[in-house]
Design a protein around this motif. Structure first.
Motif, PDB file in Angstrom:
ATOM      1  N   ALA A  26      37.292  45.975  24.115  1.00  0.00           N
ATOM      2  CA  ALA A  26      36.837  45.185  25.259  1.00  0.00           C
ATOM      3  C   ALA A  26      37.299  44.897  26.170  1.00  0.00           C
ATOM      4  N   GLU A  27      39.031  44.977  25.850  1.00  0.00           N
ATOM      5  CA  GLU A  27      39.536  44.918  27.269  1.00  0.00           C
ATOM      6  C   GLU A  27      39.412  46.081  27.776  1.00  0.00           C
ATOM      7  N   SER A  30      37.242  45.221  30.210  1.00  0.00           N
ATOM      8  CA  SER A  30      37.331  44.395  30.697  1.00  0.00           C
ATOM      9  C   SER A  30      37.988  44.913  32.356  1.00  0.00           C
ATOM     10  N   LEU A  31      39.185  45.820  31.649  1.00  0.00           N
ATOM     11  CA  LEU A  31      39.939  46.515  32.706  1.00  0.00           C
ATOM     12  C   LEU A  31      39.164  47.732  33.573  1.00  0.00           C
ATOM     13  N   ARG A  33      36.233  47.510  34.839  1.00  0.00           N
ATOM     14  CA  ARG A  33      35.997  46.705  35.224  1.00  0.00           C
ATOM     15  C   ARG A  33      35.936  46.549  36.746  1.00  0.00           C
ATOM     16  N   ALA A  34      37.305  45.664  36.980  1.00  0.00           N
ATOM     17  CA  ALA A  34      38.461  45.241  37.402  1.00  0.00           C
ATOM     18  C   ALA A  34      38.712  46.281  38.294  1.00  0.00           C
ATOM     19  N   THR A 139      30.179  49.290  25.312  1.00  0.00           N
ATOM     20  CA  THR A 139      30.163  48.511  25.075  1.00  0.00           C
ATOM     21  C   THR A 139      30.935  48.059  27.219  1.00  0.00           C
ATOM     22  N   GLN A 143      28.571  44.703  28.837  1.00  0.00           N
ATOM     23  CA  GLN A 143      29.617  44.412  30.166  1.00  0.00           C
ATOM     24  C   GLN A 143      28.288  44.182  31.546  1.00  0.00           C
ATOM     25  N   SER A 315      48.789  37.195  31.289  1.00  0.00           N
ATOM     26  CA  SER A 315      47.992  37.123  33.021  1.00  0.00           C
ATOM     27  C   SER A 315      48.458  36.574  33.612  1.00  0.00           C
TER      28      SER A 315
END
Ligand SMILES: Nc1ncnc2c1ncn2[C@@H]1O[C@H](COP(=O)(O)OP(=O)(O)O)[C@@H](O)[C@H]1O
Ligand SMILES: N[C@@H](CC(=O)OP(=O)(O)O)C(=O)O
Length: 507
Positions: A26-27, A30-31, A33-34, A139, A143, A315
């Motif tokens: 999941a991380e 996100s990475l 996507r960022a 995954t 997202q 963060s």
């Protein structure tokens, strides 16, 4: 008006540690996507098998051949639990389960036939990357990112047929550019299986026959190959460390030993920049962080390569910059003599002959015939001492024992053959229990480095059995008894990295 940053095409490779469970996957999503949203990156992902899946598959294959039993339960549980935790269902989930079933049937074949060739072993192991890629792509889709899992051979990775240690062929380059770019141009993120490929061959029964693997840690090489062949802006390998460190933080983290090790150099810190040569030497001489051949495609194409951390620790602390690996930009300088230290275990071979003309030529011919690489060599007119890569000497199945080797030296058919050939030209002695400690160093200042190294070994009373400096432009190596290697690395790290910079030279 705000000008949007230019789009850059980047390979993002995630190793086993970065995709080891649902939380990490999941991380990773996100990475990715960022990077796409905040940094205008158009990524192509390369994934390794989840966590220790490759080891699990190898163990399952061994059990199938040794005991005739098929047990895929650990690998199956990891993937099924991950699907559940990530709420992946429907076709995405059933594709993963179908692949697990297929893997189980392959193992049943091994058990039934009582045969496990290197080719079948590669097929079994390849399921790891094929499973993880599907989970990661699903995954990303959950997202909202358009992503498609692709097998390495679907994007043109063609290799030699040296199962277990295949090398990508040059013809891959054209195929990769032609198949990867169209997928990305339509806005899809390819998620490519690292580590595996297919040899050139006839099209068999609707698929290209056999599967090969690129050697342990080979996903780094896949990433470099894809990025170089498709002319990307950067290749990023995301690890569980902040980049290449000045020394490993774990003692002998080699894949052959699975023990949990005490931290070896807790003060090890990331290196900002190294050259392709320095990274390749570091990898070859034991630093598990990169595959030894991974630098080659990027160096050839001049594509920068970055080792970065996929762990967002805090963060408030933006992700570390990582290590940039490029054609220039060594971390070594007049004052910083060493950029990193590593070590690996090996066997030492000593041969003596009475100064005959052609002696060394015959010694090298024997190594060439048996395809065994020499790591460190010291020679005189009458004798030659060399160290051999221990991994190359690992015993393979169905190989007869070599009775007269001392304890600690692994036996292999190649070593038996090499010894027989060498005994024709010299008196040969083989001993195990040695380690090569390598400093990636400014060889222009080799006298300063060597004298500091010798002084450090002298302080600890560690005998230096061999020394090699300047054989490559970036590497100074010493051979020490294996049981003292950790101490040696720690002392050298203290001397070169844990003292004020003005003492970091030959003090
Ligand atoms: N000089 C080094 N710098 C960074 N990591 C190193 C070094 N030497 C060995 N390592 C080890 O390499 C590990 C990362 O490599 P690896 O496990 O292959 O990552 P991945 O599976 O994510 O590709 C680190 O956890 C570290 O223990
Ligand atoms: N899964 C393979 C290939 C690989 O590159 O893995 P990792 O990226 O985790 O080092 C291996 O374990 O050897």
């Amino acid at each position: 008006a705000l000008v949007p940053p230019p789009i850059s095409r980047v390979v993002m490779k995630f190793g086993g540690s970065s995709v080891r469970d649902a939380e990490r996957i999941a991380e990773v999503a996100s990475l990715v996507r960022a990077q796409m949203v905040e940094h205008s990156v158009q990524p192509c992902l390369v994934c390794s098998a989840m966590g220790k899946t490759t080891n699990g598959l190898l163990a399952a294959a061994d059990r199938a051949i040794d005991e005739g039993t098929v047990d895929l339960s650990t690998v199956r549980a990891l993937h099924v639990d991950t699907l559940d935790a990530l709420s992946i269902s429907g076709t995405d989930a059933s594709e993963v389960v179908e692949l697990l079933d297929k893997c189980e049937r392959t193992l049943e074949g091994v058990a039934l036939l009582g045969e496990l060739s290197p080719r079948t072993r590669d097929l079994v192991v390849s399921y790891g990357e094929r499973l993880s890629g599907r989970v990661v792509a699903a995954t990303l889709r959950r997202q909202g990112v358009r992503a498609q899992q692709l097998e390495a051979w679907d994007v043109g990775v063609v290799t030699t047929d040296e199962f277990g240690e295949a090398t990508p062929l040059d013809q891959s380059w054209e195929g990769i550019a032609a198949s990867l770019l169209p997928v990305m141009e339509e806005g899809t993120v390819p998620v490519v299986t690292g580590f595996i490929g297919k040899p050139r061959g006839r099209r068999l029964a609707g698929h290209w026959g056999r599967v090969t693997t690129l050697g342990r840690g080979g996903s780094d090489l896949t990433a470099s190959l894809l990025g170089a062949a498709a002319g990307f802006d950067e290749v990023q390998v995301w690890k569980d460390v902040d980049g290449i460190l000045t020394a490993d933080t774990r003692a002998d983290c080699g894949r052959q030993r699975a023990r949990a090790d005490p931290r070896i150099c807790p003060a090890a810190a990331p290196v900002a920049r190294v050259t392709f040569d320095e990274a390749a030497e570091l990898a070859y001489f034991g630093a598990q962080v990169l595959h030894p051949l991974a630098m080659q495609p990027c160096r050839r194409a001049g594509v920068p390569f970055r080792a970065a951390s996929s762990l967002v620790k805090n963060s408030y602390n933006p992700a570390a910059e990582g290590t940039l690996i490029s054609a220039d930009g060594s971390a070594c300088s007049e004052t910083r003599l060493v950029s990193a230290i590593t070590s690996k275990n090996g066997a030492r071979l000593r041969g003596e002959e009475q100064g005959a003309y052609g002696f060394l030529a015959r010694v090298f011919a024997a190594f060439d015939r048996w395809r065994i690489s020499i790591d460190v060599i010291a020679s005189s007119e009458v004798s030659v001492s060399l160290t051999l890569n221990k991994n190359q000497l690992l015993e393979r199945r169905s190989i007869s024992a070599l009775e007269h080797l001392p304890a600690g030296v692994e036996r292999s058919e190649a070593l038996v053959g090499l010894m027989a050939d060498l005994e024709q030209v010299a008196n040969v002695r083989v001993s195990g229990g040695h380690s090569i400690v390598t400093l990636i160093a400014n060889v222009g200042c080799s006298s300063a480095v060597v004298s500091a190294v010798c002084a450090a070994m002298d302080r600890l009373g560690i005998p230096v059995q061999m020394i090699s400096q300047g054989a490559s432009k970036v590497n100074i190596s010493i051979v020490v008894p294996e049981e003292r290697a950790v101490e040696a690395v720690q002392e050298l790290h203290r001397h070169f990295f844990e003292q004020p910079p003005d003492c970091a030279g030959a003090s």
